[in-house]
Motif scaffolding. Structure first.
Motif, PDB file in Angstrom:
ATOM      1  N   UNK A 156      -6.563  17.338 -30.722  1.00 40.51           N
ATOM      2  CA  UNK A 156      -8.011  17.327 -30.971  1.00 40.51           C
ATOM      3  C   UNK A 156      -8.331  16.717 -32.336  1.00 40.51           C
TER       4      UNK A 156
ATOM      5  N   UNK B 177     -15.213  19.325 -31.598  1.00 38.77           N
ATOM      6  CA  UNK B 177     -13.981  18.563 -31.648  1.00 38.77           C
ATOM      7  C   UNK B 177     -13.875  17.794 -30.334  1.00 38.77           C
TER       8      UNK B 177
ATOM      9  N   UNK C 198     -14.981  19.796 -27.181  1.00 40.88           N
ATOM     10  CA  UNK C 198     -14.997  21.239 -27.382  1.00 40.88           C
ATOM     11  C   UNK C 198     -16.128  21.617 -28.331  1.00 40.88           C
TER      12      UNK C 198
ATOM     13  N   UNK D  29      -5.023  17.811 -36.568  1.00 38.51           N
ATOM     14  CA  UNK D  29      -3.973  18.049 -35.583  1.00 38.51           C
ATOM     15  C   UNK D  29      -2.931  16.936 -35.581  1.00 38.51           C
TER      16      UNK D  29
ATOM     17  N   UNK E 226     -15.000  17.650 -19.957  1.00 34.51           N
ATOM     18  CA  UNK E 226     -14.281  16.388 -19.779  1.00 34.51           C
ATOM     19  C   UNK E 226     -15.295  15.285 -19.522  1.00 34.51           C
TER      20      UNK E 226
ATOM     21  N   UNK F 213     -12.181  21.715 -41.689  1.00 31.37           N
ATOM     22  CA  UNK F 213     -11.842  21.177 -40.385  1.00 31.37           C
ATOM     23  C   UNK F 213     -10.346  21.170 -40.178  1.00 31.37           C
TER      24      UNK F 213
ATOM     25  N   UNK G 144     -10.798  15.684 -27.797  1.00 34.77           N
ATOM     26  CA  UNK G 144      -9.379  15.417 -27.570  1.00 34.77           C
ATOM     27  C   UNK G 144      -9.237  14.226 -26.642  1.00 34.77           C
TER      28      UNK G 144
ATOM     29  N   UNK H 247     -19.301  23.776 -34.431  1.00 36.89           N
ATOM     30  CA  UNK H 247     -18.362  22.672 -34.628  1.00 36.89           C
ATOM     31  C   UNK H 247     -18.093  21.993 -33.301  1.00 36.89           C
TER      32      UNK H 247
ATOM     33  N   UNK I  35      -6.110  23.149 -19.540  1.00 41.41           N
ATOM     34  CA  UNK I  35      -6.609  24.336 -20.252  1.00 41.41           C
ATOM     35  C   UNK I  35      -6.921  24.003 -21.707  1.00 41.41           C
ATOM     36  N   UNK I  36      -7.560  24.966 -22.366  1.00 43.96           N
ATOM     37  CA  UNK I  36      -7.818  24.809 -23.794  1.00 43.96           C
ATOM     38  C   UNK I  36      -6.566  25.150 -24.592  1.00 43.96           C
ATOM     39  N   UNK I  37      -6.717  25.249 -25.887  1.00 39.84           N
ATOM     40  CA  UNK I  37      -5.582  25.537 -26.770  1.00 39.84           C
ATOM     41  C   UNK I  37      -5.485  27.035 -27.029  1.00 39.84           C
TER      42      UNK I  37
ATOM     43  N   UNK J  50     -11.716  16.398 -35.212  1.00 36.36           N
ATOM     44  CA  UNK J  50     -13.033  16.881 -35.606  1.00 36.36           C
ATOM     45  C   UNK J  50     -14.081  15.798 -35.356  1.00 36.36           C
TER      46      UNK J  50
ATOM     47  N   UNK K 162     -10.698  27.448 -28.722  1.00 37.37           N
ATOM     48  CA  UNK K 162     -10.802  26.189 -27.989  1.00 37.37           C
ATOM     49  C   UNK K 162     -10.777  26.520 -26.507  1.00 37.37           C
ATOM     50  N   UNK K 163     -11.948  26.531 -25.870  1.00 38.44           N
ATOM     51  CA  UNK K 163     -12.015  26.781 -24.440  1.00 38.44           C
ATOM     52  C   UNK K 163     -11.584  25.550 -23.665  1.00 38.44           C
ATOM     53  N   UNK K 164     -12.094  25.429 -22.433  1.00 37.66           N
ATOM     54  CA  UNK K 164     -11.693  24.284 -21.607  1.00 37.66           C
ATOM     55  C   UNK K 164     -12.498  23.039 -21.934  1.00 37.66           C
TER      56      UNK K 164
END
Lengths: 114, 112
Positions: free
Chosen positions: B44, B36, B87, A105, B107, A102, B38, B34, A41-43, B46, B102-104
């Motif tokens: 994640x 990002x 993302x 993380x 990949x 920005x 991961x 934007x 899933x996302x965050x 930028x 932040x959606x899915x």
């Protein structure tokens, strides 16, 4: 530069236990955030802070508490851990709002509640 | 909040260009786009952002459609290290980053 540092990296808790996830940043950022990420899933935003002494709820705050006594530190407290809190937790920081703010993380803290 | 739509997954080969699409048909005039990414087991990071014009940096290029309803992140020569979830996020500069969604993401798999 250390950036955003999270501890611990891994932790296993029993149901009902409490713990604190630590987050510190050395970039003098005034904004800090806590996210959780479930598998695939996302965050999702848990809590955020716009400066020392100021915190606010995000999308999924239930079961968590935060404090922000200094610019550098933003700990996340889990009270009465539940299996639903099994997740990877990310702390982030940014200088300010605006299009160039920005997010930086940390590497994440993987928590398992059994 | 304006939302973005991305494919769930994409696959490419090492040393080939990769074009990652993002649709944002409800983007407002002030929203920045934007990106990002991961990497596995990391937070994640930028990648790039833009408003209207195409943008380049050391990591990638961002191509923005003239009507701003879509954009494409371009990795010019993919490496194995580029395998990650990407993302695409809209950012209102008048709001804090707590509004970011932040959606899915997409990949990206890179084949050797």
């Amino acid at each position: 530069n250390a950036g955003v540092t999270q501890t611990p990296k891994f932790r296993i808790l029993k149901i009902g236990q409490s713990m604190t996830l630590q987050c510190t940043q050395d970039m003098n950022h005034n904004y800090m955030y806590w996210y959780r990420q479930d598998p695939g899933m996302g965050l999702k935003l848990i809590y955020y802070s716009v400066g020392a002494g100021i915190t606010d709820k995000g999308e999924v705050p239930n079961g968590y508490n935060v404090s922000r006594s200094t610019t550098e530190d933003f700990p996340l407290r889990l009270e009465l851990a539940a299996p639903s809190q099994t997740s990877v937790y990310f702390c982030a920081s940014s200088y300010d709002r605006g299009f160039t703010g920005e997010l930086f993380f940390g590497e994440g803290s993987r928590l398992t509640v059994l | 909040d304006a939302k973005t739509t991305q494919p769930n997954s994409m696959e490419s080969n090492e040393e080939e260009p990769v074009h990652l699409p993002c649709n944002h048909s409800t983007i407002s005039g002030t929203d920045y786009i934007h990106w990002y990414r991961q990497l596995p087991s990391q937070g994640p990071e930028y990648v790039i952002h833009g408003l209207t014009s195409n943008v380049n940096n050391r990591m990638a290029s961002l191509a923005i459609a003239e009507d701003r309803k879509s954009s494409t992140l371009i990795l010019h020569r993919a490496t194995l290290r580029d395998a990650a979830v990407y993302y695409c996020i809209l950012r209102d500069p008048n709001q804090g980053a707590q509004k970011l969604v932040f959606g899915q993401g997409t990949r990206l798999t890179i084949n050797p």
